[in-house]
Motif scaffolding. Structure first.
Motif, PDB file in Angstrom:
ATOM      1  N   HIS A 238     -44.525   1.788 101.370  1.00  0.00           N
ATOM      2  CA  HIS A 238     -43.897   1.278 102.446  1.00  0.00           C
ATOM      3  C   HIS A 238     -43.824   2.443 103.440  1.00  0.00           C
ATOM      4  CE1 HIS A 238     -41.437  -0.922 105.402  1.00  0.00           C
ATOM      5  NE2 HIS A 238     -40.462  -0.313 105.057  1.00  0.00           N
ATOM      6  N   HIS A 239     -44.294   2.313 104.689  1.00  0.00           N
ATOM      7  CA  HIS A 239     -43.823   3.485 105.516  1.00  0.00           C
ATOM      8  C   HIS A 239     -43.057   2.987 106.749  1.00  0.00           C
ATOM      9  CE1 HIS A 239     -47.013   6.030 103.950  1.00  0.00           C
ATOM     10  NE2 HIS A 239     -47.742   5.315 103.506  1.00  0.00           N
ATOM     11  N   PRO A 240     -41.797   3.357 106.696  1.00  0.00           N
ATOM     12  CA  PRO A 240     -41.018   2.896 107.636  1.00  0.00           C
ATOM     13  C   PRO A 240     -40.929   3.559 109.025  1.00  0.00           C
ATOM     14  CG  PRO A 240     -39.581   4.252 106.276  1.00  0.00           C
ATOM     15  CD  PRO A 240     -41.132   4.016 105.766  1.00  0.00           C
ATOM     16  N   GLN A 241     -41.661   4.700 108.944  1.00  0.00           N
ATOM     17  CA  GLN A 241     -41.978   5.364 110.333  1.00  0.00           C
ATOM     18  C   GLN A 241     -43.577   5.890 110.373  1.00  0.00           C
ATOM     19  OE1 GLN A 241     -38.925   8.385 110.272  1.00  0.00           O
ATOM     20  NE2 GLN A 241     -37.716   7.170 111.654  1.00  0.00           N
ATOM     21  N   LEU A 242     -43.976   5.600 111.608  1.00  0.00           N
ATOM     22  CA  LEU A 242     -45.391   6.145 111.834  1.00  0.00           C
ATOM     23  C   LEU A 242     -45.493   7.098 113.041  1.00  0.00           C
ATOM     24  CD1 LEU A 242     -46.985   2.727 111.159  1.00  0.00           C
ATOM     25  CD2 LEU A 242     -47.354   4.541 109.769  1.00  0.00           C
ATOM     26  N   PRO A 243     -46.384   7.860 113.221  1.00  0.00           N
ATOM     27  CA  PRO A 243     -46.624   8.685 114.303  1.00  0.00           C
ATOM     28  C   PRO A 243     -46.791   7.936 115.409  1.00  0.00           C
ATOM     29  CG  PRO A 243     -48.106   9.714 112.647  1.00  0.00           C
ATOM     30  CD  PRO A 243     -47.568   8.097 112.056  1.00  0.00           C
ATOM     31  N   ARG A 244     -46.072   8.180 116.530  1.00  0.00           N
ATOM     32  CA  ARG A 244     -46.288   7.608 117.984  1.00  0.00           C
ATOM     33  C   ARG A 244     -46.448   8.451 119.218  1.00  0.00           C
ATOM     34  NH1 ARG A 244     -43.990   2.552 117.152  1.00  0.00           N
ATOM     35  NH2 ARG A 244     -42.960   2.163 115.432  1.00  0.00           N
ATOM     36  N   LEU A 245     -47.473   7.993 119.957  1.00  0.00           N
ATOM     37  CA  LEU A 245     -48.072   8.992 120.838  1.00  0.00           C
ATOM     38  C   LEU A 245     -48.118   8.354 122.350  1.00  0.00           C
ATOM     39  CD1 LEU A 245     -49.988   9.082 118.476  1.00  0.00           C
ATOM     40  CD2 LEU A 245     -50.941  11.202 119.659  1.00  0.00           C
TER      41      LEU A 245
END
Length: 315
Positions: free
Chosen positions: A156-163
């Motif tokens: 589970h990935h609660p945070q992902l890169p945002r641009l």
């Protein structure tokens, strides 16, 4: 999620017409179905015109649907082999359980990545306490030959890169983009990008020219390279493009997928990605007989039954 459509047909990736770098973009109408509780499913991949984009071999756009009353989403325990599942909710919550003993609630902006490998079973459901609206996308990634029999896993990935690029707000689900890298572990060169944009926004997205790409609108309308797209249309872009110009016609959510053209021929049927009919028949028989895949504990309902295959057995 499971492939819940009853008219389950086999999908052979080599069935599609070969595309060249000089080939034009391809507009593909999604295959739509309503699957219980008013849940609308729009299937972009596989389709008759295009089986895969890179290793991406399955793309369903589900909802939006009101789950404030009734049972909400209920997908009983079912098996997978040879693939990774990617769950991406835009609204609402989904509770995942699997035969490894994992239990995970996913919310919008978070990503579930399940690697089936040699075999795993899981269920998905709306939690008892939930938002009234459910909306999102379910994707599968075909595992290459060297990885398709690996041990199963769930992350589970609660945070992902945002641009931010132009007027677009981007979330990187898989692969690399704009100097960022997704934490989701994949096993072939891929791109998965969520694009959000306000009405009238514009952006120029750089693309890898050795990738083929596909775009699916999840909310609103957009103009891509002069082509108008709304919900229910998938745009396939052959390799050779190094940028994608977009202009939103309203508040927009769009999925952009990419990857190197998958060099192997895959056979997909129901929830299995394999290479031969024999592998699929064996997997279906094992599941129906309670072998190999393990048990999913805690789901309040029956497990799904593998339907009859085009090659006999199972069902």
């Amino acid at each position: 999620m499971s492939n819940l459509q009853h008219d389950c047909a086999a999908s052979l990736s080599s069935d599609c017409e070969r595309v060249l770098r000089t080939s034009p973009a391809q507009r593909i109408t999604t295959h739509d179905a309503e699957l219980g509780e008013g849940m609308m499913i729009r299937r972009a991949l596989p389709s008759r015109q295009r089986r895969m984009v890179g290793a991406w071999c399955f793309l369903d756009h589900f909802g939006p649907v009101d789950v404030g009353t009734g049972d909400g989403l209920r997908v009983g325990p079912h098996p997978h082999i040879g693939l990774q599942t990617v769950t991406w909710p835009l609204a609402g919550e989904i509770l995942h359980r699997d035969s490894l003993g994992c239990e995970q609630l996913i919310r919008p902006g978070e990503l579930n990545l399940m690697t089936a490998g040699c075999g795993i079973a899981h269920s998905e459901e709306s939690p008892a306490v939930r938002s009234p609206l459910l909306h999102g996308a379910q994707l599968w990634i075909a595992l290459p030959e060297a990885e398709r029999r690996r041990e199963p896993s769930f992350v589970h990935h609660p945070q992902l890169p945002r641009l931010t690029l132009g007027d677009a707000r981007l979330t990187l689900l898989a692969g690399e983009f704009g100097g960022e890298r997704s934490p989701a572990q994949v096993y072939s060169p891929l791109l998965g990008l969520d694009v959000a944009c306000a009405a009238g926004g514009t952006a120029c997205l750089p693309l890898r020219a050795d990738f083929e790409h596909g775009a699916l609108v999840l909310e609103g309308e957009v103009e891509l390279e002069g082509t108008a797209l709304g919900i229910g249309t998938f745009l396939y872009l052959p390799p050779g493009r190094d940028r994608l110009e977009l202009r939103s016609r309203g508040p927009l959510r769009l999925l952009l997928l990419g990857g190197e053209p998958f060099a192997e021929t895959i056979l997909m049927w129901w929830n299995f990605v394999a290479r031969t009919p024999q592998e699929i028949v064996e997997a279906g028989n094992d599941w129906n007989a309670g072998r190999h895949f393990g048990e999913v504990h805690g789901y309040p309902g029956a497990r799904l039954v593998a339907p009859a295959t085009p090659w006999g057995a199972a069902g």
